[in-house]
Scaffold this motif. Sequence first.
Motif, PDB file in Angstrom:
ATOM      1  N   LEU A  74       0.715  -1.240  -0.010  1.00 23.19           N
ATOM      2  CA  LEU A  74       0.032  -0.054   0.097  1.00 23.19           C
ATOM      3  C   LEU A  74       0.736   1.177  -0.057  1.00 23.19           C
ATOM      4  O   LEU A  74       0.396   2.198  -0.032  1.00 23.19           O
ATOM      5  CB  LEU A  74      -1.133  -0.022   1.155  1.00 23.19           C
ATOM      6  CG  LEU A  74      -1.893  -1.238   1.224  1.00 23.19           C
ATOM      7  CD1 LEU A  74      -2.795  -0.972   2.576  1.00 23.19           C
ATOM      8  CD2 LEU A  74      -2.731  -1.215   0.236  1.00 23.19           C
ATOM      9  N   MET A  75       2.255   1.123  -0.171  1.00 22.77           N
ATOM     10  CA  MET A  75       3.031   2.115   0.169  1.00 22.77           C
ATOM     11  C   MET A  75       2.837   3.438  -1.217  1.00 22.77           C
ATOM     12  O   MET A  75       2.579   4.527  -0.881  1.00 22.77           O
ATOM     13  CB  MET A  75       4.441   1.920  -0.016  1.00 22.77           C
ATOM     14  CG  MET A  75       5.388   3.043   0.071  1.00 22.77           C
ATOM     15  SD  MET A  75       7.135   2.789   0.230  1.00 22.77           S
ATOM     16  CE  MET A  75       6.998   1.547   1.600  1.00 22.77           C
ATOM     17  N   VAL A  76       2.761   2.885  -2.328  1.00 22.58           N
ATOM     18  CA  VAL A  76       2.365   3.889  -3.439  1.00 22.58           C
ATOM     19  C   VAL A  76       1.066   4.333  -3.353  1.00 22.58           C
ATOM     20  O   VAL A  76       0.664   5.701  -3.723  1.00 22.58           O
ATOM     21  CB  VAL A  76       2.476   3.249  -4.868  1.00 22.58           C
ATOM     22  CG1 VAL A  76       2.239   4.048  -5.858  1.00 22.58           C
ATOM     23  CG2 VAL A  76       4.096   2.754  -5.112  1.00 22.58           C
ATOM     24  N   PHE A  77       0.132   3.545  -2.788  1.00 26.69           N
ATOM     25  CA  PHE A  77      -1.174   4.025  -2.598  1.00 26.69           C
ATOM     26  C   PHE A  77      -1.173   5.246  -1.645  1.00 26.69           C
ATOM     27  O   PHE A  77      -1.913   6.474  -1.486  1.00 26.69           O
ATOM     28  CB  PHE A  77      -2.402   3.179  -1.874  1.00 26.69           C
ATOM     29  CG  PHE A  77      -3.469   3.505  -1.546  1.00 26.69           C
ATOM     30  CD1 PHE A  77      -4.739   3.632  -2.303  1.00 26.69           C
ATOM     31  CD2 PHE A  77      -3.771   3.585  -0.152  1.00 26.69           C
ATOM     32  CE1 PHE A  77      -5.770   3.927  -1.629  1.00 26.69           C
ATOM     33  CE2 PHE A  77      -4.750   4.064   0.484  1.00 26.69           C
ATOM     34  CZ  PHE A  77      -6.079   4.035  -0.434  1.00 26.69           C
ATOM     35  N   GLY A  78      -0.277   5.016  -0.441  1.00 29.88           N
ATOM     36  CA  GLY A  78      -0.073   6.203   0.444  1.00 29.88           C
ATOM     37  C   GLY A  78       0.583   7.402  -0.228  1.00 29.88           C
ATOM     38  O   GLY A  78       0.088   8.443   0.276  1.00 29.88           O
ATOM     39  N   GLY A  79       1.402   7.114  -0.974  1.00 28.07           N
ATOM     40  CA  GLY A  79       2.066   8.312  -1.771  1.00 28.07           C
ATOM     41  C   GLY A  79       0.879   9.039  -2.400  1.00 28.07           C
ATOM     42  O   GLY A  79       0.843  10.427  -2.500  1.00 28.07           O
ATOM     43  N   ARG A  80       0.196   8.310  -3.337  1.00 31.67           N
ATOM     44  CA  ARG A  80      -0.676   8.865  -4.014  1.00 31.67           C
ATOM     45  C   ARG A  80      -1.876   9.514  -3.167  1.00 31.67           C
ATOM     46  O   ARG A  80      -2.354  10.888  -3.555  1.00 31.67           O
ATOM     47  CB  ARG A  80      -1.472   7.907  -4.837  1.00 31.67           C
ATOM     48  CG  ARG A  80      -0.769   7.253  -6.005  1.00 31.67           C
ATOM     49  CD  ARG A  80      -0.553   8.149  -7.102  1.00 31.67           C
ATOM     50  NE  ARG A  80       0.387   7.873  -8.324  1.00 31.67           N
ATOM     51  CZ  ARG A  80       0.224   7.067  -9.085  1.00 31.67           C
ATOM     52  NH1 ARG A  80      -1.047   6.404  -9.224  1.00 31.67           N
ATOM     53  NH2 ARG A  80       1.030   6.833 -10.063  1.00 31.67           N
ATOM     54  N   SER A  81      -2.334   9.059  -1.924  1.00 27.64           N
ATOM     55  CA  SER A  81      -3.220   9.948  -1.226  1.00 27.64           C
ATOM     56  C   SER A  81      -2.579  11.127  -0.830  1.00 27.64           C
ATOM     57  O   SER A  81      -3.303  12.140  -0.493  1.00 27.64           O
ATOM     58  CB  SER A  81      -3.520   8.824   0.010  1.00 27.64           C
ATOM     59  OG  SER A  81      -4.142   7.624  -0.343  1.00 27.64           O
ATOM     60  N   ALA A  82      -1.413  11.174  -0.450  1.00 27.33           N
ATOM     61  CA  ALA A  82      -0.593  12.196   0.145  1.00 27.33           C
ATOM     62  C   ALA A  82      -0.893  13.535  -1.191  1.00 27.33           C
ATOM     63  O   ALA A  82      -1.158  14.760  -0.526  1.00 27.33           O
ATOM     64  CB  ALA A  82       0.707  12.118   0.309  1.00 27.33           C
ATOM     65  N   ASP A  83      -0.899  13.154  -2.293  1.00 24.81           N
ATOM     66  CA  ASP A  83      -0.709  14.027  -3.315  1.00 24.81           C
ATOM     67  C   ASP A  83      -2.137  14.709  -3.581  1.00 24.81           C
ATOM     68  O   ASP A  83      -2.335  15.843  -3.699  1.00 24.81           O
ATOM     69  CB  ASP A  83      -0.462  13.405  -4.868  1.00 24.81           C
ATOM     70  CG  ASP A  83       1.055  13.143  -4.908  1.00 24.81           C
ATOM     71  OD1 ASP A  83       1.906  13.847  -4.152  1.00 24.81           O
ATOM     72  OD2 ASP A  83       1.342  12.429  -5.785  1.00 24.81           O
ATOM     73  N   LEU A  84      -3.250  13.663  -3.148  1.00 22.09           N
ATOM     74  CA  LEU A  84      -4.445  13.981  -3.244  1.00 22.09           C
ATOM     75  C   LEU A  84      -5.165  14.783  -2.397  1.00 22.09           C
ATOM     76  O   LEU A  84      -5.818  15.840  -2.432  1.00 22.09           O
ATOM     77  CB  LEU A  84      -5.511  12.866  -3.635  1.00 22.09           C
ATOM     78  CG  LEU A  84      -6.769  13.048  -4.257  1.00 22.09           C
ATOM     79  CD1 LEU A  84      -6.966  13.666  -5.597  1.00 22.09           C
ATOM     80  CD2 LEU A  84      -7.415  11.718  -4.260  1.00 22.09           C
ATOM     81  N   PHE A  85      -4.942  14.515  -1.001  1.00 21.92           N
ATOM     82  CA  PHE A  85      -5.444  14.832  -0.016  1.00 21.92           C
ATOM     83  C   PHE A  85      -4.561  16.010   0.869  1.00 21.92           C
ATOM     84  O   PHE A  85      -5.039  16.491   1.990  1.00 21.92           O
ATOM     85  CB  PHE A  85      -6.029  13.701   1.155  1.00 21.92           C
ATOM     86  CG  PHE A  85      -6.950  12.840   0.583  1.00 21.92           C
ATOM     87  CD1 PHE A  85      -8.077  13.433  -0.143  1.00 21.92           C
ATOM     88  CD2 PHE A  85      -6.555  11.720   0.130  1.00 21.92           C
ATOM     89  CE1 PHE A  85      -9.164  12.575  -0.673  1.00 21.92           C
ATOM     90  CE2 PHE A  85      -7.611  10.837  -0.462  1.00 21.92           C
ATOM     91  CZ  PHE A  85      -8.962  11.335  -0.992  1.00 21.92           C
ATOM     92  N   GLY A  86      -3.222  15.870   0.558  1.00 20.21           N
ATOM     93  CA  GLY A  86      -2.295  16.635   1.441  1.00 20.21           C
ATOM     94  C   GLY A  86      -1.525  15.717   2.209  1.00 20.21           C
ATOM     95  O   GLY A  86      -1.985  14.932   2.990  1.00 20.21           O
ATOM     96  N   ALA A  87      -0.106  16.109   2.334  1.00 20.97           N
ATOM     97  CA  ALA A  87       0.932  15.283   2.879  1.00 20.97           C
ATOM     98  C   ALA A  87       0.735  15.082   4.239  1.00 20.97           C
ATOM     99  O   ALA A  87       0.622  14.109   5.053  1.00 20.97           O
ATOM    100  CB  ALA A  87       2.259  15.695   2.484  1.00 20.97           C
ATOM    101  N   ARG A  88       0.269  16.281   4.913  1.00 16.30           N
ATOM    102  CA  ARG A  88       0.242  16.252   6.384  1.00 16.30           C
ATOM    103  C   ARG A  88      -0.956  15.470   6.849  1.00 16.30           C
ATOM    104  O   ARG A  88      -0.902  15.014   7.750  1.00 16.30           O
ATOM    105  CB  ARG A  88       0.439  17.741   7.153  1.00 16.30           C
ATOM    106  CG  ARG A  88       0.550  17.708   8.417  1.00 16.30           C
ATOM    107  CD  ARG A  88       0.421  19.209   9.042  1.00 16.30           C
ATOM    108  NE  ARG A  88      -0.697  19.604   9.359  1.00 16.30           N
ATOM    109  CZ  ARG A  88      -1.392  20.525  10.130  1.00 16.30           C
ATOM    110  NH1 ARG A  88      -0.221  21.018  11.155  1.00 16.30           N
ATOM    111  NH2 ARG A  88      -2.316  21.018  10.194  1.00 16.30           N
TER     112      ARG A  88
END
Length: 474
Positions: A74-88
Amino acid sequence: MHSQTPAHPHHGTEEAPDPRRWRALTVLAVAQFMLILDITVVTVALPDIGRDLELGRAATTWVITTYTLLFGGLMVFGGRSADLFGARRVALTGLVVFTGSSLLAGLAVNAPMLLGGRVGQGIGAALLSPAAMAIVTTTFHGAERNKALGVWGALGGTGAAVGVLVGGLLTAGPGWSWIFFVNVPVGSALLVAMTRVVPDRRGRGGRNIDVLGAVLVTATVGTAIYGLINAGDDGWGDPFTVVPLLAAGVLGVIFVGYERNTAAPLLDPRLLVRRPIAAGAVLMLVATGLLITGFFLGSFYLQQAQGNSALVTGLLFVPIALGTIVGAHNAGRLIGTFGYRPVGVVALAIAAVGLAIPAGWHGTPALIIGLTIAAAGQGATFVTATTTALANVTHDQAGITSGLVNTFHEVGAALGVAVLSTVAAVSLRTGGADLSGFSAAFVFGAVVAAVVAAGATVFIPAGKPPVGMRVGAH
């Protein structure tokens, strides 16, 4: 030890430096350190966990593989989520999930509770780690970014070393539950600090997250691991071995076909057609699998077959972890002088020689000396993997390529432990009374390293990294 993206400057106008950036780096580094530590801290405690919760070999193996499987899958999923919703926002969510799951794992009174906690830890880590990395790369610029990435890259080797030592201290002291409980106060303090010092930026938006892709890749590897682990108890011809392995093959084909045709793929399979990236992925998979299984098998060997305590085992593991640091530290300079291919081939050959020592000789000294030599080769292989994969990618592909290599890091740990646990099944089932399984597992690891070293003379591309490139490994 995870690979890191090379430092590419942002194009265009750069915003003024955030005055909280170094405090933010400290907080994020501690959080990342906690995630890395949780891979190796468990290995020393596994014999005690298995005894207290009455876990069989398969369940004990899942304690390691569940975390690394979810972390990697799920790591790349987490990275894409950070792009979409904000990293913090994603980093905070991951930290809450990881901390709460650590509490559940510490309170575990049976296998389902413990494995449930490990599932949550893996999901939390997969959200937190790439989001934290995204914050670091967007908060720092120019020379400061190189310095920040240097700090980030140093976390891996120290995390492995501290992990095995802390695992021994806590298991021998208050008990194995505290390898999980310790994350609760640390995670809670990080949560407060992160809300105060980590900059909050809006997500980029504009694209969907490939949820189905994340589910498919995790299911593919998880199903394969189930079949591999079952083979150690019921044999390769058992339906519960054959059917999951066949299902994993089918799911893998479906995943590749889906990713090739979806508009915003989680992982573009065509990246792996590029020789440098494919080589980096293979090297990372093999090196991580061999390193983590060395700790896994070594823990049972030292405690059950050799009668050492958890504390002594943790202390004995420190030279192995330091061997990884030495190998990684020297590899960057050697690659700059000799190129990717010679360093990769020699590093894997060293790993093969190291693993052959405990395969041929029994006893604590042979194990520690052999695994320390192997770890030096594996550490150098990590850096070879990251530099090979990332040296010539464009700025807009650096993040996804780094994510791909990181995925192979975690998945390699999960697959490696599953395979070698099965090879060593007779020793793990008998509590070390029969050493033939340990010997067979180390022979298997040495052969894998030697075969990949031979193949590396062809599949690792020739050449050296660009001048000024900085790649860390953790």
